[in-house]
Design a protein around this motif. Structure first.
Motif, mmCIF file in Angstrom:
data_model
loop_
_atom_site.group_PDB
_atom_site.id
_atom_site.type_symbol
_atom_site.label_atom_id
_atom_site.label_comp_id
_atom_site.label_asym_id
_atom_site.label_seq_id
_atom_site.Cartn_x
_atom_site.Cartn_y
_atom_site.Cartn_z
ATOM 1 N N TYR A 24 -18.288 -40.733 -27.055
ATOM 2 C CA TYR A 24 -17.783 -40.110 -28.297
ATOM 3 C C TYR A 24 -18.130 -38.626 -28.266
ATOM 4 N N TRP A 25 -19.262 -38.306 -27.647
ATOM 5 C CA TRP A 25 -19.691 -36.925 -27.581
ATOM 6 C C TRP A 25 -19.176 -36.227 -26.315
ATOM 7 N N LYS A 30 -20.242 -33.480 -37.320
ATOM 8 C CA LYS A 30 -20.371 -34.606 -36.378
ATOM 9 C C LYS A 30 -21.815 -35.111 -36.363
ATOM 10 N N HIS A 31 -21.964 -36.416 -36.380
ATOM 11 C CA HIS A 31 -23.313 -37.009 -36.432
ATOM 12 C C HIS A 31 -23.315 -38.255 -35.568
ATOM 13 N N HIS A 32 -24.427 -38.490 -34.869
ATOM 14 C CA HIS A 32 -24.503 -39.707 -34.061
ATOM 15 C C HIS A 32 -25.152 -40.818 -34.882
ATOM 16 N N LEU A 56 -27.676 -46.512 -33.713
ATOM 17 C CA LEU A 56 -27.447 -47.973 -33.743
ATOM 18 C C LEU A 56 -28.565 -48.686 -33.009
ATOM 19 N N ARG A 66 -31.533 -37.572 -27.004
ATOM 20 C CA ARG A 66 -31.131 -37.989 -28.352
ATOM 21 C C ARG A 66 -31.955 -37.251 -29.412
ATOM 22 N N GLU A 78 -28.779 -31.283 -35.011
ATOM 23 C CA GLU A 78 -28.088 -31.626 -36.272
ATOM 24 C C GLU A 78 -28.879 -31.046 -37.453
ATOM 25 N N ARG A 100 -25.895 -29.660 -29.757
ATOM 26 C CA ARG A 100 -25.901 -31.026 -30.293
ATOM 27 C C ARG A 100 -24.975 -31.904 -29.451
ATOM 28 N N HIS A 128 -26.272 -35.044 -27.129
ATOM 29 C CA HIS A 128 -25.841 -36.421 -27.452
ATOM 30 C C HIS A 128 -25.014 -36.991 -26.283
#
Ligand SMILES: [Fe+2]
Ligand SMILES: [Fe+2]
Ligand SMILES: [Fe+2]
Ligand SMILES: [Fe+2]
Lengths: 282, 282
Positions: A35-36, B72-74, B77, B195, B202, B256, B260
């Motif tokens: 996605y990145w 945009k943000h991760h 999960l 990460r 961010e 960022r 990521h």
């Protein structure tokens, strides 16, 4: 659209993200599975053909200055100079015994060590610039350039000599020791550390001269120059290993000058940032 | 020729060397006081006037891409993602208390930390490439570029905010801890380390947005942009601190994405070198 079989990890992403990734994937953008995903910038040679190296760009290639004086030597006068000189000379002895006249293998192995000081010095100057809120005079870049140049020497000789398993193990061990020793040495006395590298480069010039002799008397086969070398040093098509050793030796002479200069700056009681750094000196 | 009064250290050199140095010195080449003196390469702007920065060159300047998506943000999960996310969030809390709304000072102080991960990551990848005799895919350069970019953020904010003595002491301490922690973290899990940096960036975007608000409501004076910023980001003459914060924030968003992305590559069970690095992504 056809959902491409994604890895288990991808499957745990938010549905909406996965759709986007799958869509891009279906459109054949394989390399951006993330996605990145940040696509590499497309770079072409002057003649429009694709540039196929990712660790250096066309504008970072150069013609080595072969006119540099290979004989220049720093006469060790002070005690610290003599210590640096004999430290390097003492390392020469076991190295000569280990490698004998196998200069291809020697070059490849020693380049794994030669590429460490520039990186360690550059990193320590970078951290110093940060914590002291002060400029670097360009020396961070000059030292990181040296480290990358030495790494490119390795990337080149890797193409003509294959390390055996025990040589790989030796490189692991030597890097662990040398990295920490040089890190400590640089923290304690950059004057001494740069002088040691200056003398290491003087030895490297000597070894590459021996390498040329072995090539000229046929003991080492003068194979075609690797493609990476032809592009990196802007060598003519049809160049051979001998041409590569010539430009690598010239690089070492430039590193010798930069490091002896850096040590001299400290000898004059000044900091590196007070003398503009020789960026792009090759 | 008139012998220039040289420092005691210079006097201990070999007579012949000293003559050469003295001669050059007499001819006004003050900066090459060393026998090994390497003059910096002369660089000029397009309009022919002298380029007055030694740590970056005209071809390394750029116009920041302000169109980058700042939102945009991760979504964290996996457990490791959540650990990274909360590690960064937990650091935010004391930082907010310490700085309150002093965003100029905050930016300057945090940039001394932000410039460390890229250098540590680049160095570790460099050493890995050496000891494994393998290519880097350009990631050494991409991470070192990030570190230098963050250092330029500091060189810029240093012009508009002056650190007090206890802030300098704090920076010393924080660098010592963070450098070692990130070094270790990167050795153990680059996936986690990248990460964390992704989430730090961010947060940086968020802080710079707050900085803009303080500028817009007049709490922080919108002073003229420092000269170094105008040259580095190719900003128009007459630009102000607000314009600088806009381009710095865009840089953070690019970092960022890169971090990521680097973490995602590890999540897919691949090594960075298997995906071409986003060099020159800003
Ligand atoms: Fe080398
Ligand atoms: Fe070298
Ligand atoms: Fe930054
Ligand atoms: Fe940042």
């Amino acid at each position: 659209g056809s959902t491409v079989a994604l890895g288990e990890k991808e499957a745990t992403r938010l549905p909406q993200e996965r759709e986007e990734v799958a869509e891009r994937h279906a459109k054949g953008q394989k390399e951006n599975v993330s996605y990145w995903g940040v696509p590499p910038s497309k770079v072409t040679k002057d003649d429009g053909t694709a540039w196929n190296w990712s660790c250096f760009r066309p504008w970072e290639t150069y013609k080595a200055d072969l006119s540099i004086d290979l004989k220049k030597h720093h006469a060790p006068l002070t005690a610290l100079d003599k210590l640096a000189f004999w430290t390097v000379k003492s390392m020469r002895f076991p190295t000569d015994i280990f490698f004998q006249r196998r200069y291809g293998c020697r070059a490849m192995m020693l380049e794994t060590v030669a590429a460490v000081p520039g990186m360690v010095g550059g990193m320590l100057l970078h951290c110093k610039s940060l914590r002291r809120f002060e400029h670097s005079g360009g020396w961070i870049k000059a030292l990181l350039e040296e480290a990358e140049n030495e790494r490119m020497h390795l990337m080149t000789f890797m193409e003509v000599a294959k390390p055996r398993w025990y040589e790989r193990a030796l490189v692991f061990a030597v890097q662990g020791v040398f990295f920490n020793a040089y890190f400590l040495g640089y923290l304690i006395s950059p004057k001494f550390a740069h002088r040691v590298v200056g003398y290491l480069e003087e030895e490297a010039i000597h070894s590459y001269t021996e390498f040329l002799k072995e090539l000229d008397n046929g003991n080492i086969e003068n194979v075609p120059a690797p493609a990476i070398a032809i592009d990196y040093w802007q060598l003519p098509k049809g160049s051979t290993l001998r041409d590569v050793v010539m430009v690598v030796r010239a690089d070492e002479a430039h590193h010798r000058d930069v490091n002896h200069f850096a040590s001299d700056i400290h000898y004059q009681g000044r900091e590196l940032k007070e003398a503009p750094a020789p960026i792009g000196y090759h």
